[in-house]
Scaffold this motif. Structure first.
Motif, mmCIF file in Angstrom:
data_model
loop_
_atom_site.group_PDB
_atom_site.id
_atom_site.type_symbol
_atom_site.label_atom_id
_atom_site.label_comp_id
_atom_site.label_asym_id
_atom_site.label_seq_id
_atom_site.Cartn_x
_atom_site.Cartn_y
_atom_site.Cartn_z
ATOM 1 N N LEU A 64 2.463 12.065 -1.589
ATOM 2 C CA LEU A 64 1.959 11.399 -2.788
ATOM 3 C C LEU A 64 2.923 11.596 -3.948
ATOM 4 O O LEU A 64 3.272 10.671 -4.652
ATOM 5 C CB LEU A 64 0.569 11.930 -3.139
ATOM 6 C CG LEU A 64 -0.520 11.650 -2.102
ATOM 7 C CD1 LEU A 64 -1.827 12.285 -2.530
ATOM 8 C CD2 LEU A 64 -0.706 10.148 -1.909
ATOM 9 N N GLU A 86 5.095 11.703 4.950
ATOM 10 C CA GLU A 86 4.174 11.009 4.055
ATOM 11 C C GLU A 86 3.803 11.918 2.887
ATOM 12 O O GLU A 86 3.369 13.053 3.092
ATOM 13 C CB GLU A 86 2.908 10.605 4.818
ATOM 14 C CG GLU A 86 3.185 9.729 6.037
ATOM 15 C CD GLU A 86 1.956 9.506 6.887
ATOM 16 O OE1 GLU A 86 0.874 10.014 6.509
ATOM 17 O OE2 GLU A 86 2.061 8.823 7.919
ATOM 18 N N LYS A 132 0.799 -1.228 0.000
ATOM 19 C CA LYS A 132 0.000 0.000 0.000
ATOM 20 C C LYS A 132 0.829 1.273 0.000
ATOM 21 O O LYS A 132 0.297 2.363 -0.233
ATOM 22 C CB LYS A 132 -0.940 0.002 1.213
ATOM 23 C CG LYS A 132 -1.971 -1.119 1.189
ATOM 24 C CD LYS A 132 -2.883 -1.033 2.410
ATOM 25 C CE LYS A 132 -3.931 -2.141 2.383
ATOM 26 N NZ LYS A 132 -4.828 -2.080 3.568
ATOM 27 N N GLU A 133 2.108 1.189 0.285
ATOM 28 C CA GLU A 133 2.934 2.393 0.365
ATOM 29 C C GLU A 133 4.351 2.103 -0.100
ATOM 30 O O GLU A 133 4.795 0.956 -0.162
ATOM 31 C CB GLU A 133 2.949 2.960 1.791
ATOM 32 C CG GLU A 133 3.524 2.012 2.825
ATOM 33 C CD GLU A 133 3.392 2.533 4.235
ATOM 34 O OE1 GLU A 133 2.627 3.498 4.452
ATOM 35 O OE2 GLU A 133 4.056 1.983 5.137
ATOM 36 N N ARG A 134 5.049 3.177 -0.457
ATOM 37 C CA ARG A 134 6.454 3.105 -0.850
ATOM 38 C C ARG A 134 7.275 3.675 0.308
ATOM 39 O O ARG A 134 7.331 4.888 0.480
ATOM 40 C CB ARG A 134 6.692 3.920 -2.117
ATOM 41 C CG ARG A 134 5.941 3.434 -3.344
ATOM 42 C CD ARG A 134 6.010 4.462 -4.476
ATOM 43 N NE ARG A 134 5.144 5.613 -4.217
ATOM 44 C CZ ARG A 134 5.177 6.748 -4.908
ATOM 45 N NH1 ARG A 134 6.056 6.903 -5.900
ATOM 46 N NH2 ARG A 134 4.345 7.727 -4.625
ATOM 47 N N MET A 135 7.880 2.824 1.084
ATOM 48 C CA MET A 135 8.591 3.292 2.282
ATOM 49 C C MET A 135 10.099 3.140 2.134
ATOM 50 O O MET A 135 10.588 2.103 1.697
ATOM 51 C CB MET A 135 8.133 2.551 3.534
ATOM 52 C CG MET A 135 8.883 2.999 4.804
ATOM 53 S SD MET A 135 8.266 2.238 6.331
ATOM 54 C CE MET A 135 6.750 3.153 6.582
ATOM 55 N N GLN A 189 -0.348 4.753 -4.073
ATOM 56 C CA GLN A 189 0.765 4.206 -3.288
ATOM 57 C C GLN A 189 1.593 5.365 -2.720
ATOM 58 O O GLN A 189 2.608 5.758 -3.287
ATOM 59 C CB GLN A 189 1.627 3.297 -4.174
ATOM 60 C CG GLN A 189 2.525 2.343 -3.411
ATOM 61 C CD GLN A 189 3.281 1.416 -4.353
ATOM 62 O OE1 GLN A 189 3.662 1.797 -5.464
ATOM 63 N NE2 GLN A 189 3.514 0.176 -3.926
ATOM 64 N N PRO A 190 1.180 5.927 -1.590
ATOM 65 C CA PRO A 190 1.908 7.053 -0.993
ATOM 66 C C PRO A 190 3.367 6.711 -0.713
ATOM 67 O O PRO A 190 3.711 5.554 -0.466
ATOM 68 C CB PRO A 190 1.148 7.321 0.305
ATOM 69 C CG PRO A 190 -0.211 6.739 0.071
ATOM 70 C CD PRO A 190 0.010 5.545 -0.801
ATOM 71 N N VAL A 194 6.609 7.191 1.699
ATOM 72 C CA VAL A 194 6.864 7.465 3.115
ATOM 73 C C VAL A 194 8.358 7.429 3.376
ATOM 74 O O VAL A 194 9.035 6.459 3.016
ATOM 75 C CB VAL A 194 6.151 6.450 4.032
ATOM 76 C CG1 VAL A 194 6.477 6.733 5.501
ATOM 77 C CG2 VAL A 194 4.647 6.484 3.807
#
Length: 383
Positions: A246, A244, A212-215, A232-233, A235
């Motif tokens: 976009l 955080e 769900k996210e790019r960390m 896919q926010p 982080v």
């Protein structure tokens, strides 16, 4: 003897061809008085010598040198005002100097050795622990991580690219890019996001973004230009907090030896969140300062100063000496010691980060408030 105002007026008019013969003679005599004239010197070097010598005669406060904002003064006046704190502004823009200022070493003989500035060097740590010294690696593909290729595309540039091959594992594959003191490097992630890493920094990231996210995890300082992906926010995890986004442009400074984590937004919007529940939103031109137990504080950002490291400059706006020396330590890979208790000194101005360290230190020393000694990879501050 001309005053600095008279010299500036004559100098600017001489550039425009508006001086009389008598005025040109006065100008030449004034420059000759500095004993800087050398037939082998270029005009650019001569101008720098004159401006550096003028700095010694400009009155300044004992503890803090407060200068007028450079954008608010005429170009020529800005030169001398900034030289009062030992730095150079030319024509309302920062100009990189390529010639050495040999005269400075003569004026401050306490600095006897030199240290070169940082270069494009980093260590890439692959998922299996293999370490690749990027400054020694040849251009082209240097590794394959899962279904991602790792490529050194040019001087100081590392690029991750997805292939058409299916993933060999469902588990995330992580790499780490470690920048030593005296280094810097650029990175393009597989989603197209671009990251510039400052000296003494480290970034841990997956070779492919899933979920769900790019960390990513950051230690030190980096500037991010994040590829937009609303589903896919992105982080950035740093000690005690998260950034955080976009898709946006921002800088994060999170060195262990600094008192706060500073996030500066240039474009877009970001949310800062600590490990608890507190969160703040930044708009372009704002800086979020996180100090742990004291939480977040939002200030108007000095974008020019924040981004100076990426643009190849040291820019100090009434910055205290210990903070300046921490930056010098990271960039030149040198240890800092103080001969005794440090006075509270602040400096303002700018100089290229690609000068040798003696030129940076001598500019500070020209204020007459501090001296330095270099020996065996160590700078001793004497004030």
């Amino acid at each position: 003897m001309l005053t600095k105002e008279e010299y500036l007026d004559l100098y600017e008019r001489s550039l425009n061809g508006d001086c009389s013969p008598e005025e040109l003679i006065r100008l030449q005599q004034y420059e000759d008085d500095f004993c800087f004239s050398d037939d082998a010197d270029s005009d650019e070097v001569l101008k720098e010598k004159i401006y550096n010598r003028l700095s010694a005669s400009i009155s300044r406060e004992e503890n803090v040198k407060r200068l007028f904002p450079w954008k608010a003064v005429a170009a020529a006046a800005a030169v001398l005002l900034m030289v009062a704190s030992g730095f150079l502004y030319f024509n309302g823009r920062l100009q990189q100097r390529n010639k050495p200022l040999a005269v400075i070493a003569e004026k401050t003989p306490v600095i006897k050795r030199d240290i070169t500035p940082a270069t494009n060097k980093a260590v890439l740590i692959l998922s299996d622990g293999t370490e690749v010294e990027l400054n020694k690696a040849t251009e082209g593909q240097i590794a394959a991580q899962g279904n991602t290729t790792v490529n050194k595309s040019g001087n100081g540039q590392l690029v991750y690219q997805l292939t058409d091959k299916p993933p060999t594992t469902s588990l995330a594959v992580f790499n780490t890019l470690a920048i030593p003191r005296g280094g810097q490097y650029n990175l393009t992630l597989p989603d197209g996001s671009k990251i510039w890493l400052n000296a003494a920094s480290k970034l841990r990231f997956p070779t492919q973004f899933t979920g769900k996210e790019r960390m990513v995890e950051l230690e030190g300082e980096a500037y991010f230009e994040v590829a937009h992906n609303q589903q896919q926010p992105f982080v950035v995890k740093v000690k005690g907090m998260q950034v955080e986004v976009l898709g946006t442009h921002f800088n994060v400074m999170a060195y262990a030896d600094e008192a706060s984590i500073n996030t500066t937004l240039l474009e877009g919007k970001v949310r800062l969140r600590n490990e608890g529940t507190a969160a703040v939103i930044l708009n372009p031109g704002q800086e979020g300062v996180f100090t742990g137990s004291k939480g977040f504080k939002v200030n108007k950002a000095d974008i020019e100063q924040v981004m100076s490291w990426k643009n190849g400059y040291f820019i100090f706006n009434d910055e205290d000496l210990t903070s300046i020396m921490r930056k010098i330590s990271r960039w030149y890979n040198v240890d800092i010691e103080y001969s005794s208790g440090t006075k509270k000194l602040s400096f303002a101005g700018s100089i290229s980060r690609f000068k040798n360290v003696t030129e940076v230190l001598n500019m500070l020393a020209l204020t007459g408030t501090v001296q330095f000694k270099i020996e065996a990879g160590k700078i001793t501050v004497i004030n």
